[in-house]
Design a protein around this motif. Structure first.
Motif, PDB file in Angstrom:
ATOM      1  N   LEU A 184       0.808  -1.223   0.000  1.00  0.00           N
ATOM      2  CA  LEU A 184       0.000   0.000   0.000  1.00  0.00           C
ATOM      3  C   LEU A 184       0.839   1.270   0.000  1.00  0.00           C
ATOM      4  CD1 LEU A 184      -2.689  -1.065   2.640  1.00  0.00           C
ATOM      5  CD2 LEU A 184      -2.838  -1.226   0.140  1.00  0.00           C
ATOM      6  N   GLN A 185       1.939   1.291   0.741  1.00  0.00           N
ATOM      7  CA  GLN A 185       2.717   2.527   0.849  1.00  0.00           C
ATOM      8  C   GLN A 185       4.114   2.196   1.361  1.00  0.00           C
ATOM      9  OE1 GLN A 185       1.121   5.433   3.628  1.00  0.00           O
ATOM     10  NE2 GLN A 185       1.738   7.112   2.328  1.00  0.00           N
ATOM     11  N   TYR A 186       5.142   2.824   0.740  1.00  0.00           N
ATOM     12  CA  TYR A 186       6.522   2.600   1.169  1.00  0.00           C
ATOM     13  C   TYR A 186       7.195   3.933   1.445  1.00  0.00           C
ATOM     14  CZ  TYR A 186      11.404   1.137   1.204  1.00  0.00           C
ATOM     15  OH  TYR A 186      12.711   0.918   1.566  1.00  0.00           O
ATOM     16  N   HIS A 187       7.722   4.067   2.661  1.00  0.00           N
ATOM     17  CA  HIS A 187       8.402   5.284   3.099  1.00  0.00           C
ATOM     18  C   HIS A 187       9.899   5.024   3.026  1.00  0.00           C
ATOM     19  CE1 HIS A 187       9.750   8.224   6.319  1.00  0.00           C
ATOM     20  NE2 HIS A 187       9.128   8.986   5.455  1.00  0.00           N
ATOM     21  N   THR A 188      10.575   5.615   2.020  1.00  0.00           N
ATOM     22  CA  THR A 188      11.973   5.303   1.751  1.00  0.00           C
ATOM     23  C   THR A 188      12.908   5.596   2.926  1.00  0.00           C
ATOM     24  OG1 THR A 188      11.559   5.797  -0.582  1.00  0.00           O
ATOM     25  CG2 THR A 188      13.847   5.602   0.103  1.00  0.00           C
ATOM     26  N   GLU A 232       9.860   1.700   5.907  1.00  0.00           N
ATOM     27  CA  GLU A 232       8.590   1.137   6.378  1.00  0.00           C
ATOM     28  C   GLU A 232       7.653   0.849   5.205  1.00  0.00           C
ATOM     29  OE1 GLU A 232       7.218   0.338   9.311  1.00  0.00           O
ATOM     30  OE2 GLU A 232       8.878   0.891  10.643  1.00  0.00           O
ATOM     31  N   LEU A 233       7.150  -0.370   5.168  1.00  0.00           N
ATOM     32  CA  LEU A 233       6.159  -0.773   4.174  1.00  0.00           C
ATOM     33  C   LEU A 233       4.837  -1.050   4.863  1.00  0.00           C
ATOM     34  CD1 LEU A 233       5.342  -1.676   1.284  1.00  0.00           C
ATOM     35  CD2 LEU A 233       6.063  -3.989   1.941  1.00  0.00           C
ATOM     36  N   LEU A 234       3.788  -0.412   4.388  1.00  0.00           N
ATOM     37  CA  LEU A 234       2.427  -0.681   4.839  1.00  0.00           C
ATOM     38  C   LEU A 234       1.779  -1.576   3.794  1.00  0.00           C
ATOM     39  CD1 LEU A 234       0.113   0.051   6.901  1.00  0.00           C
ATOM     40  CD2 LEU A 234      -0.538   1.843   5.264  1.00  0.00           C
ATOM     41  N   PHE A 235       1.161  -2.667   4.248  1.00  0.00           N
ATOM     42  CA  PHE A 235       0.522  -3.571   3.299  1.00  0.00           C
ATOM     43  C   PHE A 235      -0.695  -4.231   3.929  1.00  0.00           C
ATOM     44  CE2 PHE A 235       3.637  -6.108   5.583  1.00  0.00           C
ATOM     45  CZ  PHE A 235       3.065  -7.359   5.745  1.00  0.00           C
TER      46      PHE A 235
END
Length: 206
Positions: free
Chosen positions: A134-138, A142-145
């Motif tokens: 869903l979202q990756y903060h470089t 952090e990966l949201l899934f």
């Protein structure tokens, strides 16, 4: 829908997937349609700088990922070739595109592509359950899934990964971010990392 850093909103219009097309919505409520044609767009993700749009497109039995450069939409780049792919998500730095690949047995894999280098996509996570990046903060990695639970529906999960390692990158420190008895398949974290917004079927509707 998705929003670029300058606040411009891009969204899909249409009464069905087959008649969908993309358009920009500016701050004054004016709509400008994009010249991407009428396709079976499944979902989409806008790069942080607003230059690129990634979208799964269904043709026949396959759903493949394509990337459009919005200034030159006539020559999109194809990312996958055959199978069922969905849920595109750009990294916060705009270098990586993450997406899911789904199998008939209900398993899934998350893949990432370094768009700047043009190197082949690489697998970052495999699961026996259906799910989606869903979202990756470089900066933080952090990966949201999402991950589908057969009893509760979709749960929101988190983990860490260093995509700069390429095909040596693996998802670690996997944890539950939010798990309820309702389905919550899509979510996003605010830029200040203080808030999370998610859709839910708690009311009986999405």
């Amino acid at each position: 829908c998705d929003i670029a850093r300058d606040g411009t909103l891009v969204f899909v219009t249409g009464t069905s997937d087959e008649t969908a097309r993309f358009g920009w919505l500016d701050r004054d409520g004016e709509i400008t349609h994009l010249d991407l044609g009428l396709r079976t767009f499944v979902a989409f993700s806008l790069s942080p700088d607003g230059r690129f749009l990634a979208t799964p497109i269904t043709e026949g039995r396959d759903t493949d990922i394509w990337i459009y450069e919005l200034q030159r939409p006539q020559t999109p780049a194809r990312v996958t070739f055959g199978g069922f792919h969905n849920a595109t998500a750009w990294s916060s730095c705009g270098r990586y595109l993450l997406f899911g690949k789904y199998e008939a047995d209900g398993s899934s894999a998350f893949l990432a592509k370094d768009v700047r280098s043009g190197a082949p996509s690489f697998v970052i996570h495999r699961s026996d359950a259906d799910g989606a990046p869903l979202q990756y903060h470089t900066p933080s990695g952090e990966l949201l899934f999402s991950s589908v639970d057969t009893e509760r529906g979709s749960d929101l999960m988190g983990g860490t990964i260093d995509l700069s390692k390429g095909d040596g990158a693996t998802l670690e420190n996997i944890r539950t971010v939010r798990a309820t008895r309702y389905g919550e398949p899509f979510a996003a974290i605010s830029p200040d990392r203080e808030w999370i917004v998610a859709n839910s079927d708690e009311t009986g509707r999405w």
